[in-house]
Design a protein around this motif. Structure first.
Motif, short mmCIF file in Angstrom:
data_model
loop_
_atom_site.label_atom_id
_atom_site.label_comp_id
_atom_site.label_asym_id
_atom_site.label_seq_id
_atom_site.Cartn_x
_atom_site.Cartn_y
_atom_site.Cartn_z
N PHE A 1 -11.02 -7.31 -6.43
CA PHE A 1 -11.99 -6.45 -5.77
C PHE A 1 -12.40 -5.30 -6.67
N ASP A 2 -13.64 -4.84 -6.51
CA ASP A 2 -14.13 -3.69 -7.26
C ASP A 2 -13.49 -2.41 -6.74
N VAL A 3 -13.38 -2.30 -5.41
CA VAL A 3 -12.84 -1.10 -4.77
C VAL A 3 -11.80 -1.52 -3.73
N VAL A 4 -10.67 -0.83 -3.76
CA VAL A 4 -9.62 -1.06 -2.76
C VAL A 4 -9.37 0.30 -2.09
N LEU A 5 -9.46 0.32 -0.77
CA LEU A 5 -9.22 1.55 0.00
C LEU A 5 -7.89 1.43 0.74
N VAL A 6 -7.05 2.46 0.62
CA VAL A 6 -5.74 2.45 1.25
C VAL A 6 -5.54 3.80 1.95
N SER A 7 -5.19 3.75 3.21
CA SER A 7 -5.00 4.99 3.96
C SER A 7 -3.70 4.95 4.74
N ASP A 8 -2.94 6.01 4.60
CA ASP A 8 -1.72 6.20 5.39
C ASP A 8 -0.72 5.06 5.22
N CYS A 9 -0.51 4.63 3.99
CA CYS A 9 0.39 3.50 3.72
C CYS A 9 1.56 3.86 2.82
N VAL A 10 1.60 5.06 2.27
CA VAL A 10 2.73 5.48 1.45
C VAL A 10 3.70 6.19 2.39
N LEU A 11 4.46 5.38 3.11
CA LEU A 11 5.40 5.85 4.12
C LEU A 11 6.72 5.11 3.92
N PRO A 12 7.57 5.57 3.01
CA PRO A 12 8.77 4.80 2.67
C PRO A 12 9.72 4.54 3.83
N LYS A 13 9.70 5.37 4.86
CA LYS A 13 10.57 5.11 6.02
C LYS A 13 10.11 3.86 6.78
N LEU A 14 8.81 3.55 6.71
CA LEU A 14 8.26 2.40 7.43
C LEU A 14 7.92 1.23 6.51
N TYR A 15 7.37 1.53 5.35
CA TYR A 15 6.90 0.50 4.43
C TYR A 15 7.47 0.76 3.04
N PRO A 16 8.12 -0.22 2.43
CA PRO A 16 8.55 -0.02 1.04
C PRO A 16 7.33 0.16 0.14
N ILE A 17 7.46 1.00 -0.87
CA ILE A 17 6.34 1.30 -1.77
C ILE A 17 6.06 0.15 -2.73
N ALA A 18 7.09 -0.55 -3.18
CA ALA A 18 6.92 -1.61 -4.19
C ALA A 18 5.92 -2.69 -3.75
N PRO A 19 5.95 -3.18 -2.51
CA PRO A 19 4.96 -4.19 -2.12
C PRO A 19 3.52 -3.66 -2.12
N LEU A 20 3.35 -2.38 -1.82
CA LEU A 20 2.02 -1.79 -1.88
C LEU A 20 1.50 -1.78 -3.31
N VAL A 21 2.35 -1.36 -4.24
CA VAL A 21 1.94 -1.34 -5.65
C VAL A 21 1.67 -2.75 -6.15
N LYS A 22 2.48 -3.71 -5.75
CA LYS A 22 2.25 -5.11 -6.14
C LYS A 22 0.91 -5.59 -5.58
N ALA A 23 0.61 -5.23 -4.33
CA ALA A 23 -0.66 -5.63 -3.73
C ALA A 23 -1.83 -5.06 -4.53
N LEU A 24 -1.75 -3.79 -4.92
CA LEU A 24 -2.82 -3.20 -5.74
C LEU A 24 -2.96 -3.95 -7.05
N ASP A 25 -1.84 -4.25 -7.68
CA ASP A 25 -1.85 -4.99 -8.94
C ASP A 25 -2.52 -6.35 -8.76
N ASP A 26 -2.21 -7.03 -7.65
CA ASP A 26 -2.79 -8.35 -7.38
C ASP A 26 -4.29 -8.27 -7.11
N LEU A 27 -4.75 -7.20 -6.47
CA LEU A 27 -6.14 -7.11 -6.02
C LEU A 27 -7.08 -6.47 -7.04
N MET A 28 -6.51 -5.80 -8.05
CA MET A 28 -7.34 -5.04 -8.99
C MET A 28 -7.53 -5.76 -10.32
N GLY A 29 -8.78 -5.72 -10.79
CA GLY A 29 -9.10 -6.22 -12.12
C GLY A 29 -9.17 -5.05 -13.09
#
Length: 129
Positions: free
Chosen positions: A27-55
């Motif tokens: 994708f050209d643009v990836v928008l992420v809101s309110d997802c850096v919440l380590p108590k609820l969501y581990p950060i590593a999968p979010l970073v992996k997702a960005l890596d997978d989606l970004m050129g």
């Protein structure tokens, strides 16, 4: 201000973290809101997702509201994990944000791929955080 070509088409798609990544859509643009919440969501999968989606020319914009987390600083952890995947994280200064919708306790992060030939990666550099 981002110039918008009204003849362009915009495609919006939901992405579920942890998908197997078999789609490989960039994708050209990836928008992420309110997802850096380590108590609820581990950060590593979010970073992996960005890596997978970004050129190479993609940009991700993330909103981050600082919340205390006892085990580590989420901002530093996000930056550390992003750096290991070749992603560069910069805080968008308040002066570059909308004066009505920006607040001191919520940061906007701009994430892009490192341009390896133009900069050196310094894992100890916490500039902007």
């Amino acid at each position: 201000q981002v110039p918008i070509d009204i003849s362009s088409k915009i495609h919006v798609r939901k992405y579920c973290w942890g998908d197997d990544g078999s789609d490989k859509t960039i994708f050209d643009v990836v928008l992420v809101s309110d997802c850096v919440l380590p108590k609820l969501y581990p950060i590593a999968p979010l970073v992996k997702a960005l890596d997978d989606l970004m050129g190479d020319d993609s940009v991700a914009l993330l909103s981050y509201e600082h919340r205390y987390y006892q085990e580590y600083d989420p901002r530093s952890k996000f930056r550390e994990l992003a750096t290991t995947r070749g992603l560069d994280v910069h805080v968008v200064p308040l002066s570059e944000q909308d004066s009505i919708y920006s607040v001191d306790d919520i940061e906007i992060w701009k994430v892009r791929r490192f341009e390896y030939h133009k900069c050196q990666i310094d894992l100890n550099n916490t500039n902007g955080f």
